[in-house]
Design an enzyme around this catalytic site. Structure first.
Site, PDB file in Angstrom:
ATOM      1  N   LYS A  94      -3.818 -11.051  -8.016  1.00  0.00           N
ATOM      2  CA  LYS A  94      -3.650  -9.606  -7.822  1.00  0.00           C
ATOM      3  C   LYS A  94      -4.934  -8.848  -8.162  1.00  0.00           C
ATOM      4  O   LYS A  94      -5.407  -8.004  -7.405  1.00  0.00           O
ATOM      5  CB  LYS A  94      -2.478  -9.124  -8.686  1.00  0.00           C
ATOM      6  CG  LYS A  94      -2.259  -7.633  -8.678  1.00  0.00           C
ATOM      7  CD  LYS A  94      -1.924  -7.097  -7.306  1.00  0.00           C
ATOM      8  CE  LYS A  94      -2.050  -5.595  -7.260  1.00  0.00           C
ATOM      9  NZ  LYS A  94      -1.899  -5.046  -5.929  1.00  0.00           N
ATOM     10  N   ARG A 127       0.866  -1.186   0.000  1.00  0.00           N
ATOM     11  CA  ARG A 127       0.000   0.000   0.000  1.00  0.00           C
ATOM     12  C   ARG A 127       0.893   1.223   0.000  1.00  0.00           C
ATOM     13  O   ARG A 127       1.812   1.307   0.833  1.00  0.00           O
ATOM     14  CB  ARG A 127      -0.856   0.049   1.275  1.00  0.00           C
ATOM     15  CG  ARG A 127      -1.829  -1.087   1.438  1.00  0.00           C
ATOM     16  CD  ARG A 127      -2.265  -1.193   2.888  1.00  0.00           C
ATOM     17  NE  ARG A 127      -1.127  -1.456   3.769  1.00  0.00           N
ATOM     18  CZ  ARG A 127      -1.134  -1.311   5.099  1.00  0.00           C
ATOM     19  NH1 ARG A 127      -2.217  -0.903   5.710  1.00  0.00           N
ATOM     20  NH2 ARG A 127      -0.059  -1.572   5.817  1.00  0.00           N
ATOM     21  N   GLU A 128       0.662   2.162  -0.900  1.00  0.00           N
ATOM     22  CA  GLU A 128       1.410   3.413  -0.835  1.00  0.00           C
ATOM     23  C   GLU A 128       1.136   4.029   0.541  1.00  0.00           C
ATOM     24  O   GLU A 128       0.040   3.945   1.060  1.00  0.00           O
ATOM     25  CB  GLU A 128       0.961   4.362  -1.944  1.00  0.00           C
ATOM     26  CG  GLU A 128       1.482   3.915  -3.291  1.00  0.00           C
ATOM     27  CD  GLU A 128       0.977   4.777  -4.442  1.00  0.00           C
ATOM     28  OE1 GLU A 128       0.583   5.929  -4.216  1.00  0.00           O
ATOM     29  OE2 GLU A 128       0.968   4.266  -5.577  1.00  0.00           O
ATOM     30  N   ASN A 181      -7.521  -6.799  -5.439  1.00  0.00           N
ATOM     31  CA  ASN A 181      -7.865  -5.377  -5.533  1.00  0.00           C
ATOM     32  C   ASN A 181      -9.356  -5.172  -5.788  1.00  0.00           C
ATOM     33  O   ASN A 181      -9.969  -4.268  -5.231  1.00  0.00           O
ATOM     34  CB  ASN A 181      -7.041  -4.691  -6.626  1.00  0.00           C
ATOM     35  CG  ASN A 181      -5.723  -4.164  -6.067  1.00  0.00           C
ATOM     36  OD1 ASN A 181      -5.456  -4.312  -4.885  1.00  0.00           O
ATOM     37  ND2 ASN A 181      -4.915  -3.546  -6.903  1.00  0.00           N
ATOM     38  N   PHE A 219     -11.461  -1.448   5.422  1.00  0.00           N
ATOM     39  CA  PHE A 219     -12.104  -1.078   4.155  1.00  0.00           C
ATOM     40  C   PHE A 219     -13.624  -0.951   4.305  1.00  0.00           C
ATOM     41  O   PHE A 219     -14.369  -1.223   3.385  1.00  0.00           O
ATOM     42  CB  PHE A 219     -11.722  -2.063   3.035  1.00  0.00           C
ATOM     43  CG  PHE A 219     -10.337  -1.798   2.515  1.00  0.00           C
ATOM     44  CD1 PHE A 219     -10.145  -1.194   1.282  1.00  0.00           C
ATOM     45  CD2 PHE A 219      -9.231  -2.102   3.273  1.00  0.00           C
ATOM     46  CE1 PHE A 219      -8.869  -0.913   0.823  1.00  0.00           C
ATOM     47  CE2 PHE A 219      -7.949  -1.822   2.827  1.00  0.00           C
ATOM     48  CZ  PHE A 219      -7.771  -1.225   1.592  1.00  0.00           C
ATOM     49  N   CYS A 264      -4.290   2.150  -8.572  1.00  0.00           N
ATOM     50  CA  CYS A 264      -4.513   0.706  -8.731  1.00  0.00           C
ATOM     51  C   CYS A 264      -5.979   0.282  -8.867  1.00  0.00           C
ATOM     52  O   CYS A 264      -6.323  -0.404  -9.822  1.00  0.00           O
ATOM     53  CB  CYS A 264      -3.865  -0.042  -7.568  1.00  0.00           C
ATOM     54  SG  CYS A 264      -2.071   0.030  -7.641  1.00  0.00           S
TER      55      CYS A 264
HETATM   56  P1  NAD Z   1       5.179   4.130 -11.480  1.00  0.00           P
HETATM   57  O1  NAD Z   1       4.438   4.743 -12.578  1.00  0.00           O
HETATM   58  O2  NAD Z   1       5.315   4.843 -10.161  1.00  0.00           O
HETATM   59  O3  NAD Z   1       6.670   3.774 -11.955  1.00  0.00           O
HETATM   60  C1  NAD Z   1       6.965   3.120 -13.138  1.00  0.00           C
HETATM   61  C2  NAD Z   1       8.388   3.484 -13.542  1.00  0.00           C
HETATM   62  O4  NAD Z   1       8.761   2.674 -14.648  1.00  0.00           O
HETATM   63  C3  NAD Z   1       8.553   4.931 -14.008  1.00  0.00           C
HETATM   64  O5  NAD Z   1       9.570   5.553 -13.264  1.00  0.00           O
HETATM   65  C4  NAD Z   1       8.916   4.811 -15.494  1.00  0.00           C
HETATM   66  O6  NAD Z   1       9.792   5.826 -15.951  1.00  0.00           O
HETATM   67  C5  NAD Z   1       9.587   3.444 -15.514  1.00  0.00           C
HETATM   68  N1  NAD Z   1       9.639   2.806 -16.840  1.00  0.00           N
HETATM   69  C6  NAD Z   1       8.658   2.688 -17.770  1.00  0.00           C
HETATM   70  N2  NAD Z   1       9.097   1.991 -18.840  1.00  0.00           N
HETATM   71  C7  NAD Z   1      10.385   1.646 -18.578  1.00  0.00           C
HETATM   72  C8  NAD Z   1      11.365   0.901 -19.287  1.00  0.00           C
HETATM   73  N3  NAD Z   1      11.112   0.346 -20.461  1.00  0.00           N
HETATM   74  N4  NAD Z   1      12.583   0.767 -18.731  1.00  0.00           N
HETATM   75  C9  NAD Z   1      12.867   1.302 -17.533  1.00  0.00           C
HETATM   76  N5  NAD Z   1      11.973   1.995 -16.798  1.00  0.00           N
HETATM   77  C10 NAD Z   1      10.741   2.158 -17.311  1.00  0.00           C
HETATM   78  O7  NAD Z   1       4.508   2.703 -11.239  1.00  0.00           O
HETATM   79  P2  NAD Z   1       4.170   1.968  -9.862  1.00  0.00           P
HETATM   80  O8  NAD Z   1       3.091   2.683  -9.128  1.00  0.00           O
HETATM   81  O9  NAD Z   1       5.429   1.614  -9.161  1.00  0.00           O
HETATM   82  O10 NAD Z   1       3.508   0.628 -10.435  1.00  0.00           O
HETATM   83  C11 NAD Z   1       4.270  -0.335 -11.152  1.00  0.00           C
HETATM   84  C12 NAD Z   1       3.425  -1.572 -11.327  1.00  0.00           C
HETATM   85  O11 NAD Z   1       3.108  -2.146 -10.057  1.00  0.00           O
HETATM   86  C13 NAD Z   1       2.074  -1.298 -11.998  1.00  0.00           C
HETATM   87  O12 NAD Z   1       1.733  -2.383 -12.798  1.00  0.00           O
HETATM   88  C14 NAD Z   1       1.116  -1.214 -10.829  1.00  0.00           C
HETATM   89  O13 NAD Z   1      -0.203  -1.556 -11.168  1.00  0.00           O
HETATM   90  C15 NAD Z   1       1.705  -2.232  -9.873  1.00  0.00           C
HETATM   91  N6  NAD Z   1       1.402  -1.973  -8.459  1.00  0.00           N
HETATM   92  C16 NAD Z   1       1.459  -0.699  -7.981  1.00  0.00           C
HETATM   93  C17 NAD Z   1       1.186  -0.478  -6.634  1.00  0.00           C
HETATM   94  C18 NAD Z   1       1.203   0.923  -6.074  1.00  0.00           C
HETATM   95  O14 NAD Z   1       0.708   1.107  -4.959  1.00  0.00           O
HETATM   96  N7  NAD Z   1       1.742   1.916  -6.771  1.00  0.00           N
HETATM   97  C19 NAD Z   1       0.891  -1.554  -5.781  1.00  0.00           C
HETATM   98  C20 NAD Z   1       0.869  -2.836  -6.309  1.00  0.00           C
HETATM   99  C21 NAD Z   1       1.133  -3.042  -7.657  1.00  0.00           C
END
Ligand code: NAD
Length: 453
Positions: free
Chosen positions: A226, A158-159, A230, A271, A282
């Site tokens: 996943k 969770r962020e 969610n 929740f 998400c």
């Molecule tokens: P984000 O958007 O914060 O970060 C993604 C990063 O990937 C960016 O910095 C971008 O520049 C980089 N990127 C994109 N293409 C690239 C490439 N080809 N090579 C190198 N870097 C590249 O994403 P996030 O929030 O960390 O989420 C990532 C994944 O995890 C998503 O699929 C999301 O659904 C999943 N997820 C996110 C969370 C959350 O709370 N943020 C929780 C669980 C799962």
């Protein structure tokens, strides 16, 4: 082990820092050169509690690059790029594609486990494997037989509690068709699974924390876990919001109802907070992806559709509550308390505050907003250009007709309501998270409006 992570967002950077804490040489790769430069200088790209503290602890084992060379010597490569929603509701997989192609071109080790940690539609594991295979062959001219396996390792952090959730998870899910990949990842996660590491002083191990279970599954099951998780959480929130609407009509109090049902262990208390509903990067995209996948396979995801419908209606309810009390919104000034989609993050993706601001502006209101942490991000984001961002709640309240609490930041619980009310044109508070003390707010001369109470 040598670990490489492609994508240094919330998931990639948190995972990278945690794995470096477990003693692994960890390379974080990103196409965003500014982000990589900042990370080299120790500047975090987003607000996440304790991330900077742990980053400093493990800095010597962390490496940052814009190129993909580190893949060559990695035992495990994580794909942690974004999978934002596409036009049709299905996730946009272009970043996953480019990460997979880069992996194929750079593989050199005798064996590498490629881990899909991004949230991706069912079947993506097989797709990623074929992309890696093809790009390996295009560069090396030979087949990569036995050189790599693809696993799915969905992320549940969770962020706002990302490191806490990474160090002390409820479970770790690993999906793979190859037992060797599961073995490698089991080894990688062993200190976390067995809680065999010394916790950092700033994030002590919760007393209730025992060993975390590893759920080893096939690829498709891990991918579906996943989305199913969610979607289930999203519908819990939507369910209590629907009951809240009824509670309001019949004169019941939704917080009493939430307690009354939540203490049933089959239901659980989390929740079940009524209010403006979920947002963030998400739930919206994952529920929409699940509906889209269901459509591809002829399964109508009617419960998930209903969860979305109820959720986005909650944002309109805020406007209706303001209209009911103020009668006219045109020319009124409304202040929003909170921009981030939830407290302890500065993430503004699918923020309910932005949606509410747009709906109010469409009705001719002037919208102001404040957030204890997310203001710098909002200032850089053109989506917020029509909202007046205020440095303090007091400045925002001065001359306003109503305040709407959108994000339940602890900061807002400590507000001095009598002082805030002095300069307001009209004293109305819509509590979009049922977070404030209604008595305290009313005693300060405000009209208090909650959700389902
Ligand atoms: P984000 O958007 O914060 O970060 C993604 C990063 O990937 C960016 O910095 C971008 O520049 C980089 N990127 C994109 N293409 C690239 C490439 N080809 N090579 C190198 N870097 C590249 O994403 P996030 O929030 O960390 O989420 C990532 C994944 O995890 C998503 O699929 C999301 O659904 C999943 N997820 C996110 C969370 C959350 O709370 N943020 C929780 C669980 C799962």
């Amino acid at each position: 082990m040598n670990i490489a992570l492609i994508g240094t967002g919330y998931v990639g950077l948190t995972t990278g820092v945690a794995l470096a804490f477990m003693g692994h040489e960890t390379t974080c790769l990103d196409v965003d050169a500014d982000r990589i430069r900042d990370l080299e200088d120790g500047i975090m790209p987003f607000y996440e509690p304790h991330l900077a503290d742990m980053f400093r602890l493990v800095r010597s084992r962390l490496h940052f690059h814009t190129g993909y060379d580190a893949i060559a010597s990695a035992n495990v490569v994580f794909i942690t790029v974004g999978t934002p929603p596409g036009e049709d509701g299905a996730p946009d997989l272009r970043y996953v594609r480019s990460a997979a192609e880069a992996i194929g071109k750079n593989l050199k080790n005798s064996y590498t486990v490629v881990v899909n940690k991004s949230t991706v539609p069912i079947g993506s594991g097989n797709w990623v494997e074929s992309l890696i295979r093809e790009s390996y062959e295009s560069v090396h001219g030979t087949k990569p037989n036995g050189r790599f396996s693809v696993a799915s390792n969905p992320e549940f952090l969770r962020e706002g509690a990302a490191l806490q959730d990474t160090l002390y998870p409820d479970r770790v899910v690993i999906g793979a068709s190859d037992s060797r990949a599961i073995e490698v990842l089991h080894g990688l996660y062993r200190p976390i699974l067995e809680q065999a590491f010394n916790p950092p002083a700033f994030l002590p191990r919760p007393e209730s924390m025992g060993a975390a279970p590893l759920i080893a599954t096939g690829l498709q099951s891990a991918e579906l876990v996943k989305y199913a998780a969610n979607a289930f959480l999203s519908l819990k929130v939507s369910y209590i919001n629907e009951i809240a609407q009824l509670a309001e009509r019949v004169g019941a109090d939704i917080s009493e109802i939430a307690k009354g049902i939540g203490l049933d262990r089959r239901i659980g208390t989390q929740f079940l907070q009524a209010g403006v509903g979920w947002g963030g990067s998400c739930f919206g995209k994952d529920t929409s992806a699940l509906i889209s996948t269901g459509g591809e396979y002829g399964v109508e995801m009617s419960i998930v559709c209903a969860s979305r419908r109820v959720n986005y209606r909650q944002r309109e309810l805020v406007v209706e509550k303001l209209l009911h009390n103020l009668k006219i919104l045109k020319g009124r000034t409304i202040g929003l308390l909170g921009l981030a989609f939830k407290p302890n993050t500065d993430d503004l993706r699918d923020s309910p505050a932005l949606d509410i601001a747009k709906r109010l502006a469409q009705r001719g209101a002037n919208v102001r907003a404040h957030d204890p942490i997310a203001m710098p991000r909002a200032k850089e984001d053109p989506a917020w250009a029509n909202v007046t961002l205020c440095e303090s709640v007091e400045t925002m309240a001065s001359g306003s007709d109503a305040l709407v609490l959108v994000t339940d930041w602890p900061h807002y619980r400590k507000l001095d309501w009598p002082a805030i009310g002095v300069e307001m044109r009209n004293r109305l508070v819509v509590d979009g998270r049922n977070y404030l003390d209604p008595c305290g707010v009313r005693t300060a001369g405000f009209e208090y409006v909650g959700f389902g109470r």
